[in-house]
Scaffold this motif. Structure first.
Motif, PDB file in Angstrom:
ATOM      1  N   THR A 151     -40.971  74.905  31.967  1.00  0.00           N
ATOM      2  CA  THR A 151     -40.763  76.524  32.882  1.00  0.00           C
ATOM      3  C   THR A 151     -39.769  76.106  32.494  1.00  0.00           C
ATOM      4  N   SER A 152     -38.813  75.076  32.357  1.00  0.00           N
ATOM      5  CA  SER A 152     -37.390  75.298  32.255  1.00  0.00           C
ATOM      6  C   SER A 152     -36.376  76.284  31.890  1.00  0.00           C
ATOM      7  N   ARG A 153     -37.085  76.531  30.846  1.00  0.00           N
ATOM      8  CA  ARG A 153     -36.376  78.255  29.978  1.00  0.00           C
ATOM      9  C   ARG A 153     -35.830  78.864  30.820  1.00  0.00           C
ATOM     10  N   LEU A 154     -36.904  79.114  32.190  1.00  0.00           N
ATOM     11  CA  LEU A 154     -36.902  80.025  32.991  1.00  0.00           C
ATOM     12  C   LEU A 154     -35.080  80.290  33.088  1.00  0.00           C
ATOM     13  N   PHE A 155     -34.495  78.893  33.391  1.00  0.00           N
ATOM     14  CA  PHE A 155     -32.765  78.956  34.281  1.00  0.00           C
ATOM     15  C   PHE A 155     -32.368  79.609  32.624  1.00  0.00           C
ATOM     16  N   ASP A 156     -32.440  79.686  31.608  1.00  0.00           N
ATOM     17  CA  ASP A 156     -31.834  79.952  30.551  1.00  0.00           C
ATOM     18  C   ASP A 156     -31.797  81.179  30.763  1.00  0.00           C
ATOM     19  N   ILE A 157     -32.836  81.618  30.553  1.00  0.00           N
ATOM     20  CA  ILE A 157     -33.311  83.941  30.933  1.00  0.00           C
ATOM     21  C   ILE A 157     -32.128  83.811  31.907  1.00  0.00           C
ATOM     22  N   ILE A 158     -32.282  83.202  33.053  1.00  0.00           N
ATOM     23  CA  ILE A 158     -31.324  84.069  33.957  1.00  0.00           C
ATOM     24  C   ILE A 158     -30.037  83.925  33.154  1.00  0.00           C
ATOM     25  N   GLY A 159     -29.720  82.986  32.636  1.00  0.00           N
ATOM     26  CA  GLY A 159     -28.133  82.973  32.869  1.00  0.00           C
ATOM     27  C   GLY A 159     -27.952  83.294  31.780  1.00  0.00           C
ATOM     28  N   VAL A 160     -28.467  83.806  31.086  1.00  0.00           N
ATOM     29  CA  VAL A 160     -27.643  84.680  30.260  1.00  0.00           C
ATOM     30  C   VAL A 160     -27.811  86.698  29.932  1.00  0.00           C
ATOM     31  N   THR A 161     -29.169  86.235  31.038  1.00  0.00           N
ATOM     32  CA  THR A 161     -29.188  88.086  31.297  1.00  0.00           C
ATOM     33  C   THR A 161     -29.155  88.546  32.414  1.00  0.00           C
ATOM     34  N   VAL A 162     -28.454  87.937  33.672  1.00  0.00           N
ATOM     35  CA  VAL A 162     -27.897  88.330  35.085  1.00  0.00           C
ATOM     36  C   VAL A 162     -26.367  89.153  34.714  1.00  0.00           C
ATOM     37  N   PRO A 163     -26.274  90.286  34.956  1.00  0.00           N
ATOM     38  CA  PRO A 163     -25.185  91.059  35.174  1.00  0.00           C
ATOM     39  C   PRO A 163     -23.917  90.042  35.556  1.00  0.00           C
ATOM     40  N   SER A 164     -22.190  90.269  35.034  1.00  0.00           N
ATOM     41  CA  SER A 164     -21.072  89.614  35.769  1.00  0.00           C
ATOM     42  C   SER A 164     -20.303  90.364  35.701  1.00  0.00           C
ATOM     43  N   GLY A 165     -19.241  90.600  36.470  1.00  0.00           N
ATOM     44  CA  GLY A 165     -18.594  91.366  36.621  1.00  0.00           C
ATOM     45  C   GLY A 165     -18.975  92.317  37.423  1.00  0.00           C
ATOM     46  N   GLU A 166     -18.732  93.613  37.512  1.00  0.00           N
ATOM     47  CA  GLU A 166     -18.564  94.229  38.754  1.00  0.00           C
ATOM     48  C   GLU A 166     -20.349  95.234  39.058  1.00  0.00           C
ATOM     49  N   ASN A 167     -21.510  94.780  38.134  1.00  0.00           N
ATOM     50  CA  ASN A 167     -22.085  94.763  38.295  1.00  0.00           C
ATOM     51  C   ASN A 167     -22.975  93.661  38.407  1.00  0.00           C
ATOM     52  N   GLN A 168     -22.286  92.401  38.745  1.00  0.00           N
ATOM     53  CA  GLN A 168     -22.867  91.579  39.422  1.00  0.00           C
ATOM     54  C   GLN A 168     -24.004  91.140  40.143  1.00  0.00           C
ATOM     55  N   ILE A 169     -24.869  90.407  39.678  1.00  0.00           N
ATOM     56  CA  ILE A 169     -26.184  89.810  40.483  1.00  0.00           C
ATOM     57  C   ILE A 169     -26.659  88.592  41.100  1.00  0.00           C
ATOM     58  N   LYS A 170     -26.915  88.372  42.133  1.00  0.00           N
ATOM     59  CA  LYS A 170     -27.536  87.116  42.383  1.00  0.00           C
ATOM     60  C   LYS A 170     -28.246  87.520  42.987  1.00  0.00           C
ATOM     61  N   VAL A 171     -29.069  86.261  41.887  1.00  0.00           N
ATOM     62  CA  VAL A 171     -30.476  85.664  42.727  1.00  0.00           C
ATOM     63  C   VAL A 171     -31.307  84.734  43.612  1.00  0.00           C
ATOM     64  N   SER A 172     -31.302  85.823  45.069  1.00  0.00           N
ATOM     65  CA  SER A 172     -32.668  85.050  45.646  1.00  0.00           C
ATOM     66  C   SER A 172     -33.685  84.158  46.203  1.00  0.00           C
ATOM     67  N   GLN A 173     -34.340  85.058  44.663  1.00  0.00           N
ATOM     68  CA  GLN A 173     -35.969  84.175  44.778  1.00  0.00           C
ATOM     69  C   GLN A 173     -36.019  84.313  43.106  1.00  0.00           C
ATOM     70  N   LEU A 174     -36.721  83.247  42.834  1.00  0.00           N
ATOM     71  CA  LEU A 174     -37.452  83.417  41.265  1.00  0.00           C
ATOM     72  C   LEU A 174     -38.863  82.983  41.276  1.00  0.00           C
ATOM     73  N   SER A 175     -39.428  83.471  40.689  1.00  0.00           N
ATOM     74  CA  SER A 175     -40.942  83.172  40.738  1.00  0.00           C
ATOM     75  C   SER A 175     -41.460  83.459  39.679  1.00  0.00           C
ATOM     76  N   LEU A 176     -42.488  82.087  38.459  1.00  0.00           N
ATOM     77  CA  LEU A 176     -43.356  81.890  37.402  1.00  0.00           C
ATOM     78  C   LEU A 176     -44.672  81.941  37.667  1.00  0.00           C
ATOM     79  N   ASP A 177     -45.997  82.682  37.454  1.00  0.00           N
ATOM     80  CA  ASP A 177     -46.674  83.142  37.442  1.00  0.00           C
ATOM     81  C   ASP A 177     -47.924  82.655  35.493  1.00  0.00           C
ATOM     82  N   SER A 178     -47.810  81.276  35.918  1.00  0.00           N
ATOM     83  CA  SER A 178     -48.652  81.466  34.476  1.00  0.00           C
ATOM     84  C   SER A 178     -49.468  82.436  34.423  1.00  0.00           C
ATOM     85  N   ALA A 179     -50.701  82.132  35.530  1.00  0.00           N
ATOM     86  CA  ALA A 179     -51.630  82.501  35.170  1.00  0.00           C
ATOM     87  C   ALA A 179     -51.956  83.918  34.613  1.00  0.00           C
TER      88      ALA A 179
END
Length: 237
Positions: free
Chosen positions: A97-125
């Motif tokens: 599940t640690s790969r989830l943070f790597d995904i967020i690290g490269v997909t979340v836009p920065s600059g003028e289109n910056q996004i801040k994540v307030s909640q992140l959940s993974l449903d394995s089932a």
């Protein structure tokens, strides 16, 4: 000296037949006696020697059982040993599940289109990831985030063999969207996104993984951290 055989040939044949009959009967009697002896020996072994051996074995079993019963907290010890024996299989089956943070690290836009994540959940089932985020640049930033997710791939190998890259996100869907204020009093768009992910993404068999976004990439299973600026506490309504 002259001998004359006065016994006819028929009489001689009869005498020979009777002699052979007596011999056959004698042999049959001997075989029968031997067979009875063998059966008697086998019976005595089955009901004698085996019974004694079983009694000795039962005695040893009872003796060893008494020793086990005298061990303090035996049931707890056996339970712990059983759980320890399952650790390796659990380790092999758990998701990375640690790969989830790597995904967020490269997909979340920065600059003028910056996004801040307030909640992140993974449903394995359900093989689903749910994201709650906010963006100052509103819908434009959200669309950039969606397109980045759709174009991001996971590159990996299995047993040393490189595999074809897979898309990390499919069936991307939007949830609730509304405007509010963040902790700094700025007007922001709050939204939720959900997407399905492939099994390979968090599988322990997937080695040397790299999350590759359109303009950057990150090695998974690494010690690289995710900037705290990517996350927010949701701010005020």
């Amino acid at each position: 000296m002259i001998e004359i055989n006065l016994v006819p040939d028929v009489k001689l044949e009869l005498l020979r037949a009777r002699k052979q009959q007596k011999m056959v009967i004698s042999i049959a009697i001997i075989v029968a006696v031997v067979s009875v002896g063998v059966v008697a020996l086998m019976t005595s072994y089955a009901f004698g020697v085996q019974s004694i051996a079983e009694a000795i074995a039962d005695g040893n079993i009872e003796k060893e059982s008494n020793k086990l019963n005298d061990v303090k907290d035996l049931s707890k010890t056996l339970t712990i040993q059983s759980q320890l024996g399952k650790l390796s299989s659990v380790q092999e089956e758990k998701a990375v599940t640690s790969r989830l943070f790597d995904i967020i690290g490269v997909t979340v836009p920065s600059g003028e289109n910056q996004i801040k994540v307030s909640q992140l959940s993974l449903d394995s089932a359900e093989s689903r990831i749910d994201i709650e985020a906010q963006a100052v640049n509103g819908y434009e930033a959200m669309e950039v985030f969606k397109k980045t997710l759709a174009q991001t791939k996971f590159q990996y190998s299995v047993d040393g063999e490189e595999q074809d890259p897979v898309n990390i996100a499919t069936s991307i869907s939007e949830g609730d969207r509304n405007y509010g204020e963040d902790a700094e009093g700025r007007r922001v768009l709050r939204f939720t996104l959900s997407f399905m992910f492939p099994d390979e993404l968090f599988d322990t068999a997937s080695r040397n993984g790299r999350v590759i976004a359109p303009d950057q990439q990150r090695a998974t299973d690494s010690t690289q951290g995710v900037p705290e600026s990517l996350f927010s506490d949701g701010g005020a309504e």
